[in-house]
Write a protein that holds these residues in place. Structure first.
Motif, PDB file in Angstrom:
ATOM      1  N   ARG B  47       0.828  -1.211   0.000  1.00  0.00           N
ATOM      2  CA  ARG B  47       0.000   0.000   0.000  1.00  0.00           C
ATOM      3  C   ARG B  47       0.861   1.259   0.000  1.00  0.00           C
ATOM      4  N   GLY B  51       1.193   4.375  -2.917  1.00  0.00           N
ATOM      5  CA  GLY B  51       0.775   5.709  -2.499  1.00  0.00           C
ATOM      6  C   GLY B  51      -0.616   5.725  -1.890  1.00  0.00           C
ATOM      7  N   LEU B  52      -1.088   4.589  -1.384  1.00  0.00           N
ATOM      8  CA  LEU B  52      -2.428   4.536  -0.795  1.00  0.00           C
ATOM      9  C   LEU B  52      -2.408   4.877   0.687  1.00  0.00           C
ATOM     10  N   THR B  53      -1.229   4.940   1.236  1.00  0.00           N
ATOM     11  CA  THR B  53      -1.087   5.388   2.606  1.00  0.00           C
ATOM     12  C   THR B  53       0.255   6.098   2.706  1.00  0.00           C
ATOM     13  N   ALA B  54       0.329   7.084   3.574  1.00  0.00           N
ATOM     14  CA  ALA B  54       1.555   7.883   3.648  1.00  0.00           C
ATOM     15  C   ALA B  54       2.499   7.276   4.676  1.00  0.00           C
ATOM     16  N   PRO B  68       4.385   9.719  -1.622  1.00  0.00           N
ATOM     17  CA  PRO B  68       3.057   9.655  -2.222  1.00  0.00           C
ATOM     18  C   PRO B  68       2.700  10.854  -3.103  1.00  0.00           C
TER      19      PRO B  68
END
Lengths: 261, 303
Positions: B47, B51-54, B68
């Motif tokens: 993830r 780039g779905l979570t920082a 991200p």
């Protein structure tokens, strides 16, 4: 993506999400239309004519049915947007993981939530307009001013779409939405002048109605359908727009907290 | 030039550090496997790379783009096969590909032109108009893989691509992944199937508790971390035997239930001893990746 409260990044990419939902809806359109419309129509016609006959003088010229028709346009808009944003939105977010699939492509959660809100408003536009159309066919729309009801329906749909998406972002399961309907939607319907004028409410409650988005929708739609310009139209529009904007922002922040952690 | 470069990546949820300072490099065209028990941090790593979570700290560079910040631009050139199928159940096979193509801003014509080859690749050439609900688990997985290729990605992420599939379906997926490698695609997969990792991946890393605890080619991992021969001994008295005899004859013995695993460089004496004990059954085999994995991550259950 610094913090859940960072400003939304809006783009036309949200149309892809809207289009996806449209394609699904087209497959189920007939069933969905019948289900969405039968209920409000039956109540409107049943109570409108049935109760209306018992109080011929209370609601002026066109009687209770015209009064109720304006309320029903607003309440079915509210219902349709809420159902779509909550039950259908929750299916796509949590059960089918459709949002997850979309976010693996070059779309952001901001696009998804914006697309869902537009979609909820679009569906409610259909419901609201269908009731409006039936009202017009029954001769309950006094003048061409009624055309202005359509943008009011849209902005009402956006307001309730935003509120619905907040509930979706917070919801652990479908059951959660029952609370929202029982504790928020139903009382709001009774207090917003859908079935009877607000001035029939106890004074304490009347003060609260100004906070309810549905009451502002009704305050716009009823005069427009009976051929008058609404008093304080801008105020009502601004309240609905504020609900839509703040609702979207909160829904986005809460969904970010839920999905992007 | 690397397709994925990760440096000192960290991510924690509250007091729980899920990714604890990892580095990664993926060269173009390689198949890299991330192994680890459940909860090791594999999915979070994926993830982060999408780039779905920082991240809390560290650098992620995908196909020359920094994440991200440039995640959307990077995802335009990435394909993703998620752990759970998330095909659209209301659409047909073809519609799933059409709608997904739109998310990449591909025109209807472009997508339409790509679909026949993708259906062929997925072995679903005659199933284009079928409902998703009519597909088997293996077909759904292949369609998910085809969907991940709609944008002709350079880099493909697969999160446990064959979990829950029967052997036939798994072999077909592996075959397709090898085809993609032959086309020059870069593959990053997570798995906890050692045979999958051994067959597909040129390079592996073992992750546990958010850290990379070993990496190298499958062969290197076996050579470096474990004795080359394994003798598995079964039977009620296996544990007693291990304590009294096995421990002296093998470099290392581990027992799990009624099985004792003996690790040795030369198994001759061990086999001679066991041959005289008819009450014990045994299997003698070369050490494999699973032995390495269990050695590194322990035999305790992870939930």
């Amino acid at each position: 993506m610094t913090g859940i409260w960072s400003l939304p990044l809006l783009s036309l990419r949200c149309i892809h999400v809207w289009q996806r939902n449209l394609l699904v809806w087209r497959k189920l359109a007939l069933a969905s239309m019948v289900g969405n419309l039968a209920d409000p129509m039956l109540y409107m016609l049943g109570f409108g004519y049935g109760l209306g006959r018992m109080m011929p003088d209370a609601f002026g010229g066109t009687g209770y049915i015209a009064f109720l028709a304006a309320g029903t346009v607003c309440s079915s808009t509210m219902m349709s947007a809420s159902f779509e944003a909550m039950y259908s939105g929750f299916s796509r977010m949590h059960v089918q993981k459709t949002w997850e699939a979309i976010m693996n492509a070059p779309l952001d959660l901001d696009d998804v939530v914006a697309g869902e809100m537009l979609w909820a408003a679009s569906k409610s536009l259909l419901s609201g307009c269908a009731v409006l159309l039936v009202a017009a066919a029954l001769g309950l729309c006094a003048s061409s001013l009624s055309m202005w009801v359509i943008p009011v329906i849209l902005i009402t749909g956006l307001a309730f779409g935003g509120l619905g998406l907040i509930m979706t972002a917070l919801s652990p399961s479908y059951d959660f939405f029952v609370y929202y309907f029982t504790l928020v939607i139903t009382p709001m319907m009774l207090m917003s002048g859908v079935f009877f004028p607000i001035d029939q409410l106890p004074a304490g409650l009347q003060a609260v109605t100004g906070l309810l988005p549905l009451s502002h929708a009704v305050a716009l739609v009823r005069p427009l359908m009976s051929g008058h310009l609404p008093a304080q139209a801008w105020l009502h529009l601004c309240v609905l727009a504020l609900y839509a904007i703040i609702g979207f922002y909160c829904a986005l922040a809460l969904t970010r907290r839920r999905l992007l952690k | 030039m690397t397709h994925l470069q990760v440096r000192a990546l960290r991510k924690s949820y509250g007091a729980n550090t899920v990714v604890d300072g990892i580095d990664l490099d993926l060269a173009p065209g390689e198949c890299f496997g991330l192994l680890g028990p459940n909860g090791a941090g594999k999915t979070t790593t994926l993830r982060l790379c999408l780039g779905l979570t920082a991240p809390d700290s560290g650098d992620i560079n995908v196909l020359g783009m920094r994440l991200p910040a440039e995640a959307r631009r990077a995802r335009a050139r990435i394909g993703v096969v998620p752990q759970m199928d998330n095909l659209d159940p209301d659409f047909t096979v073809r519609e799933n590909l059409q709608v997904y193509g739109r998310y990449f801003d591909l025109s209807a014509q472009e997508v339409a032109a790509r679909i026949p080859a993708l259906l062929e690749f997925a072995g679903l050439a005659n199933r284009g108009d079928d409902n998703i609900r009519a597909l088997s688990g293996g077909m759904k997985r292949r369609l998910t893989l085809a969907r991940a290729l709609i944008n002709d990605p350079d880099l493909i992420f697969l999160d446990e691509p064959t979990t829950g599939l029967d052997p036939q379906a798994r072999h077909l997926i592996w075959q397709r992944l090898r085809q993609l490698l032959a086309q020059g695609k870069t593959i990053f997969l997570t798995t906890h199937f050692m045979d999958e990792a051994e067959r597909l991946c040129g390079r592996l890393a073992v992750m546990d508790h958010g850290r990379m605890i070993a990496s190298g080619s499958p062969r290197e991992l076996v050579d470096r971390h474990i004795e080359p021969q394994v003798v598995e001994v079964f039977g009620d008295s296996a544990e007693n035997w291990a304590r009294d005899h096995g421990a002296q004859l093998a470099e290392r013995c581990e027992s799990a239930g009624e099985t004792v695993f003996c690790y040795v460089h030369d198994a001759t004496h061990l086999i001679d001893d066991l041959a005289a004990r008819p009450e014990l059954r045994y299997v003698h085999r070369p050490a494999n990746l699973e032995d390495v994995f269990l050695r590194l991550t322990g035999r305790d259950l992870r939930d």
